[in-house]
Design a protein around this motif. Structure first.
Motif, PDB file in Angstrom:
ATOM      1  N   GLN A 103      -7.562  28.885  18.171  1.00 43.81           N
ATOM      2  CA  GLN A 103      -6.507  29.633  18.787  1.00 43.81           C
ATOM      3  C   GLN A 103      -6.752  30.945  18.688  1.00 43.81           C
ATOM      4  O   GLN A 103      -6.649  31.744  19.782  1.00 43.81           O
ATOM      5  N   LYS A 163       0.062  31.066  25.552  1.00 45.58           N
ATOM      6  CA  LYS A 163      -0.337  31.061  23.915  1.00 45.58           C
ATOM      7  C   LYS A 163      -1.763  31.834  23.771  1.00 45.58           C
ATOM      8  O   LYS A 163      -1.834  32.335  22.789  1.00 45.58           O
ATOM      9  N   PHE A 195       3.505  30.252  19.930  1.00 41.13           N
ATOM     10  CA  PHE A 195       2.521  29.533  18.921  1.00 41.13           C
ATOM     11  C   PHE A 195       3.415  28.413  18.389  1.00 41.13           C
ATOM     12  O   PHE A 195       4.520  28.072  18.598  1.00 41.13           O
ATOM     13  N   PHE A 253       7.401  25.055  19.734  1.00 39.87           N
ATOM     14  CA  PHE A 253       6.969  26.436  20.175  1.00 39.87           C
ATOM     15  C   PHE A 253       7.794  27.600  19.971  1.00 39.87           C
ATOM     16  O   PHE A 253       8.866  27.351  19.927  1.00 39.87           O
TER      17      PHE A 253
END
Length: 415
Positions: free
Chosen positions: A14, A150, A156, A167
């Motif tokens: 990520q 994201k 996140f 999230f």
């Protein structure tokens, strides 16, 4: 948690996607370098403002819905629903309807094959040029929107246990987003340099009229129709006692969704009545409206009802037809810090108001929000020689929206 904390818990995959989004130049194999590079880039005002400025209207609505929610974490299903709810009344939302099919939500599963024409289409797909293959597909489905957020570092996943399926938005980015949105919206409205020649201010009146309603029921026998509604004679007598006069609803007028009695009584009157009913101060039985035991105790006090209590009740009552009511009140408060042309506020905020059945966005903003905020004593509505109708938050309104104590001695309600 703040952005730095969430980045530290994110996996390197990520982090790499976020770094790519912001075109960070760093060692992609070093988690520490990725985090430092992302923070350095995102914290630059011009970068953050550019990202906000590039968002589509439905993306702004989606993020706006997350900023004013009391909860800190959301499930994927909740986010998908919010993305879908953010596509209303705009050309962008209309254009994206087709993209909401199962084939376009980024679920990772292939769409079901059609019964006819499948074989003929396959060679066409295989024959696409390399340039077409390399061209990125537009992201328009709910899952693509969430994925994009994201990649911006605005959403996140949790890092452990059940929370890993939820999230969150970094707390410091929430504040930066609010500040950016305030600058954006403020630039679209017109402020008045001078005071209006006249304005309407209803501070404290609605709290006093709670007492008038209870006293009227205490001193009079109030008959009800078979449908549980006061007769016109009683309504008119009460309106004469109230600090604010309202016209009776027209016959056949479309009225529902904004409270238990909105279909029968004027807007402000309906709010007062519903408030007393849900407080358990009044009861309807045997075609009579009477005070309960707690209602008699409240009536005997003869005190003005606290405006912040009425405000909180109004928020809960109107949240059904206006899901983002808290954010809209917040922006009205920010734009109305000084006298501002009402027409420009309407034009600026209407795109963020979802229609409710036959209530159009303009009607909701003008009558259900601005009008009711005036009745709650939170907003003044004036007439300006140059700008026509202007509005401004009252000190009481700014205090209530900020969540401060109404007992603060520094507050001057009539300034």
């Amino acid at each position: 948690m703040k952005l730095a904390d969430m980045l530290s818990y994110a996996d390197i995959g990520q982090l790499s996607r976020i770094a790519t989004t912001y075109q960070c130049e760093c060692n992609g194999n070093s988690k520490n370098e990725l985090i430092q590079s992302i923070l350095s880039t995102v914290n630059r005002k011009e970068v953050f403002e550019a990202q906000i400025g590039a968002l589509k209207l439905e993306d702004l609505r989606f993020m706006n819905s997350l900023l004013f929610d009391a909860r800190e974490a959301f499930s994927l299903e909740e986010l998908i629903a919010r993305v879908q709810q953010s596509k209303f009344g705009s050309s962008g939302g209309q254009q994206n309807v087709a993209a909401e099919s199962p084939a376009g939500v980024g679920s990772g599963t292939a769409p079901p094959a059609r019964k006819s024409g499948t074989k003929a289409q396959a060679p066409k797909r295989a024959a696409k040029s390399k340039a077409a293959k390399d061209r990125p597909e537009p992201e328009s489905g709910p899952r693509e929107t969430i994925s994009r957020f994201k990649q911006y570092g605005w959403l996140f996943n949790g890092y452990a246990g059940p929370e890993r399926y939820l999230f969150q938005v970094p707390s410091d980015l929430k504040e930066r987003f609010k500040q950016s949105m305030e600058r954006r919206l403020s630039a679209e409205v017109v402020y008045a340099d001078e005071e209006p020649f006249a304005y309407r201010d209803e501070q404290m009146l609605i709290g006093e009229d709670i007492g008038h309603l209870l006293t009227y029921i205490h001193l009079n026998e109030v008959p009800l129709t078979s449908e549980g509604t006061m007769y016109k004679r009683s309504i008119v007598q009460l309106l004469e006692m109230f600090g604010v006069k309202e016209p009776l609803p027209g016959k056949g007028e479309w009225r529902f969704g904004y409270g238990r009695k909105i279909k029968d009584y004027p807007n402000r009157f309906s709010l007062l009545y519903d408030y007393c009913y849900y407080k358990g101060w009044i009861a309807e039985h045997d075609e009579l409206l009477e005070l309960t035991a707690s209602g008699k105790e409240r009536q005997a006090l003869r005190t003005t009802e606290a405006p912040d209590k009425l405000y909180q009740f109004w928020l809960r009552l109107y949240k059904g037809p206006i899901p983002n009511i808290r954010s809209l009140v917040y922006w009205i408060d920010k734009l109305g810090a000084k006298w501002v042309k009402a027409e420009t506020v309407m034009g600026t905020l209407t795109p963020y108001v979802k229609p409710f059945f036959y209530d159009q966005s303009e009607t909701i903003l003008e009558q259900r929000l601005i009008g009711m905020m005036m009745h709650l004593g939170m907003l003044r509505i004036g007439e300006h020689a140059e700008h026509g109708q202007v509005i401004r938050m009252t000190p009481l309104g700014r205090t209530i929206v900020a969540g401060l104590s109404l007992d603060d001695e520094a507050i001057v309600l009539n300034s």
